[in-house]
Design a protein around this motif. Structure first.
Motif, PDB file in Angstrom:
ATOM      1  N   LEU A  19       0.810  -1.212   0.000  1.00 27.99           N
ATOM      2  CA  LEU A  19       0.000   0.000   0.000  1.00 27.99           C
ATOM      3  C   LEU A  19       0.847   1.268   0.000  1.00 27.99           C
ATOM      4  O   LEU A  19       0.523   2.231  -0.694  1.00 27.99           O
ATOM      5  N   VAL A  20       1.912   1.285   0.771  1.00 27.09           N
ATOM      6  CA  VAL A  20       2.652   2.544   0.958  1.00 27.09           C
ATOM      7  C   VAL A  20       3.863   2.697   0.041  1.00 27.09           C
ATOM      8  O   VAL A  20       4.495   3.740   0.049  1.00 27.09           O
ATOM      9  N   ASN A  21       4.192   1.685  -0.715  1.00 23.79           N
ATOM     10  CA  ASN A  21       5.353   1.763  -1.606  1.00 23.79           C
ATOM     11  C   ASN A  21       4.959   1.730  -3.078  1.00 23.79           C
ATOM     12  O   ASN A  21       5.729   1.267  -3.920  1.00 23.79           O
ATOM     13  N   GLN A  22       3.793   2.235  -3.388  1.00 23.93           N
ATOM     14  CA  GLN A  22       3.295   2.151  -4.757  1.00 23.93           C
ATOM     15  C   GLN A  22       4.107   2.981  -5.748  1.00 23.93           C
ATOM     16  O   GLN A  22       4.083   2.711  -6.941  1.00 23.93           O
ATOM     17  N   GLU A  23       4.837   3.964  -5.264  1.00 23.42           N
ATOM     18  CA  GLU A  23       5.661   4.795  -6.148  1.00 23.42           C
ATOM     19  C   GLU A  23       7.101   4.281  -6.229  1.00 23.42           C
ATOM     20  O   GLU A  23       7.922   4.877  -6.918  1.00 23.42           O
ATOM     21  N   ALA A  24       7.411   3.198  -5.543  1.00 22.16           N
ATOM     22  CA  ALA A  24       8.775   2.667  -5.534  1.00 22.16           C
ATOM     23  C   ALA A  24       9.172   2.166  -6.925  1.00 22.16           C
ATOM     24  O   ALA A  24       8.326   1.693  -7.700  1.00 22.16           O
ATOM     25  N   SER A  25      10.450   2.268  -7.215  1.00 23.72           N
ATOM     26  CA  SER A  25      10.937   1.827  -8.532  1.00 23.72           C
ATOM     27  C   SER A  25      10.675   0.338  -8.751  1.00 23.72           C
ATOM     28  O   SER A  25      10.545  -0.108  -9.882  1.00 23.72           O
ATOM     29  N   LEU A  26      10.576  -0.398  -7.676  1.00 24.04           N
ATOM     30  CA  LEU A  26      10.256  -1.825  -7.759  1.00 24.04           C
ATOM     31  C   LEU A  26       8.947  -2.062  -8.515  1.00 24.04           C
ATOM     32  O   LEU A  26       8.789  -3.050  -9.216  1.00 24.04           O
ATOM     33  N   PHE A  27       8.008  -1.121  -8.373  1.00 28.94           N
ATOM     34  CA  PHE A  27       6.689  -1.266  -8.982  1.00 28.94           C
ATOM     35  C   PHE A  27       6.501  -0.370 -10.206  1.00 28.94           C
ATOM     36  O   PHE A  27       5.372  -0.105 -10.616  1.00 28.94           O
ATOM     37  N   GLU A  28       7.591   0.081 -10.789  1.00 29.48           N
ATOM     38  CA  GLU A  28       7.516   0.942 -11.962  1.00 29.48           C
ATOM     39  C   GLU A  28       6.763   0.224 -13.088  1.00 29.48           C
ATOM     40  O   GLU A  28       7.041  -0.930 -13.406  1.00 29.48           O
ATOM     41  N   GLY A  29       5.805   0.909 -13.639  1.00 32.43           N
ATOM     42  CA  GLY A  29       5.016   0.337 -14.723  1.00 32.43           C
ATOM     43  C   GLY A  29       3.805  -0.458 -14.264  1.00 32.43           C
ATOM     44  O   GLY A  29       3.007  -0.901 -15.084  1.00 32.43           O
ATOM     45  N   VAL A  30       3.671  -0.656 -12.960  1.00 27.31           N
ATOM     46  CA  VAL A  30       2.521  -1.394 -12.425  1.00 27.31           C
ATOM     47  C   VAL A  30       1.493  -0.365 -11.952  1.00 27.31           C
ATOM     48  O   VAL A  30       1.805   0.512 -11.142  1.00 27.31           O
ATOM     49  N   HIS A  31       0.282  -0.456 -12.489  1.00 28.06           N
ATOM     50  CA  HIS A  31      -0.768   0.480 -12.091  1.00 28.06           C
ATOM     51  C   HIS A  31      -1.095   0.284 -10.616  1.00 28.06           C
ATOM     52  O   HIS A  31      -1.133  -0.851 -10.116  1.00 28.06           O
ATOM     53  N   HIS A  32      -1.359   1.395  -9.927  1.00 31.88           N
ATOM     54  CA  HIS A  32      -1.632   1.317  -8.483  1.00 31.88           C
ATOM     55  C   HIS A  32      -2.807   0.401  -8.146  1.00 31.88           C
ATOM     56  O   HIS A  32      -2.841  -0.208  -7.086  1.00 31.88           O
ATOM     57  N   SER A  33      -3.773   0.294  -9.046  1.00 33.41           N
ATOM     58  CA  SER A  33      -4.927  -0.562  -8.743  1.00 33.41           C
ATOM     59  C   SER A  33      -4.501  -2.022  -8.580  1.00 33.41           C
ATOM     60  O   SER A  33      -5.064  -2.745  -7.748  1.00 33.41           O
ATOM     61  N   TRP A  34      -3.501  -2.456  -9.346  1.00 35.38           N
ATOM     62  CA  TRP A  34      -3.025  -3.840  -9.204  1.00 35.38           C
ATOM     63  C   TRP A  34      -2.353  -4.053  -7.852  1.00 35.38           C
ATOM     64  O   TRP A  34      -2.489  -5.125  -7.250  1.00 35.38           O
ATOM     65  N   LEU A  35      -1.656  -3.044  -7.367  1.00 30.84           N
ATOM     66  CA  LEU A  35      -1.034  -3.152  -6.043  1.00 30.84           C
ATOM     67  C   LEU A  35      -2.110  -3.187  -4.964  1.00 30.84           C
ATOM     68  O   LEU A  35      -1.993  -3.921  -3.978  1.00 30.84           O
ATOM     69  N   ASN A  36      -3.176  -2.396  -5.161  1.00 31.09           N
ATOM     70  CA  ASN A  36      -4.302  -2.440  -4.219  1.00 31.09           C
ATOM     71  C   ASN A  36      -4.980  -3.808  -4.249  1.00 31.09           C
ATOM     72  O   ASN A  36      -5.362  -4.343  -3.206  1.00 31.09           O
ATOM     73  N   TYR A  37      -5.131  -4.386  -5.448  1.00 26.16           N
ATOM     74  CA  TYR A  37      -5.738  -5.715  -5.557  1.00 26.16           C
ATOM     75  C   TYR A  37      -4.881  -6.761  -4.844  1.00 26.16           C
ATOM     76  O   TYR A  37      -5.406  -7.639  -4.154  1.00 26.16           O
ATOM     77  N   PHE A  38      -3.577  -6.653  -5.021  1.00 23.26           N
ATOM     78  CA  PHE A  38      -2.697  -7.614  -4.355  1.00 23.26           C
ATOM     79  C   PHE A  38      -2.746  -7.426  -2.838  1.00 23.26           C
ATOM     80  O   PHE A  38      -2.792  -8.396  -2.087  1.00 23.26           O
ATOM     81  N   ALA A  39      -2.763  -6.165  -2.391  1.00 16.86           N
ATOM     82  CA  ALA A  39      -2.906  -5.885  -0.959  1.00 16.86           C
ATOM     83  C   ALA A  39      -4.244  -6.440  -0.455  1.00 16.86           C
ATOM     84  O   ALA A  39      -4.311  -7.008   0.644  1.00 16.86           O
TER      85      ALA A  39
END
Length: 186
Positions: free
Chosen positions: A28-48
């Motif tokens: 949730l809190v590292n969505q802007e990290a380079s690790l997640f570059e190119g991944v839309h924030h909604s996918w990170l929310n879905y995974f969370a």
């Protein structure tokens, strides 16, 4: 107490929940990290949200197994609510940081949760049983549903959050009332 009794299935599930909470928070809190570059924030929310659902399932099963198979331990009485609080803390703080949840609602919920967790630990230490009430269980379910709705950005998430605030404060009142009633007999 034997090792096998201390690390029974319910306590192990609560411990897994303790580990899943910071993992969910990380997404949730590292969505802007380079690790997640190119991944839309909604996918990170879905995974969370997936991690959250998985962790929430452990909450149901650890309680069910502990009660059904008489595996309730003092460690479990402390570990289970702590794991619940860590999970909700990770969800609510992560959502607040993302701007997806009202800071006031989160403040009220977390203040109550921290206070009641401390009260429950004190009660266990004193031998006073203030197990989760029916309202406390309903509160937890509504909190978890609200977190899920907010993570998935579904309509009604904010309304569910405020409903969770009301239930959270009321169930906190019940815990305090029950603690003082039980403490009078000791």
């Amino acid at each position: 107490m034997s090792y096998s009794k201390l690390f029974n299935i319910p306590n192990t599930l609560a411990f897994i929940r303790l580990l899943l909470a910071p993992l969910m928070f990380f997404f949730l809190v590292n969505q802007e990290a380079s690790l997640f570059e190119g991944v839309h924030h909604s996918w990170l929310n879905y995974f969370a949200a997936f991690i959250f659902v998985l962790a929430s399932a452990t909450d149901f099963f650890d309680g069910y197994i502990a009660r059904t198979f008489d595996q309730i331990t003092t460690l479990g009485k402390i570990l289970d609510p702590l794991a619940d609080k860590m999970l909700t803390l990770a969800g609510f703080l992560g959502l607040m940081i993302l701007g997806s949840a009202s800071p006031w609602a989160i403040f009220l919920i977390l203040t109550r949760e921290l206070f009641i967790t401390g009260l429950r630990v004190s009660a266990v230490a004193e031998g006073i049983d203030i197990s989760a009430s029916w309202m406390g269980k309903v509160k937890t379910v509504v909190q978890m549903i609200a977190i899920g709705f907010l993570l998935m950005e579904w309509p009604g998430g904010e309304m569910l959050l405020w409903f969770a605030v009301v239930l959270t404060l009321y169930s906190g009142y019940e815990y305090v009332r029950d603690f003082f009633k039980a403490a009078q007999h000791y």
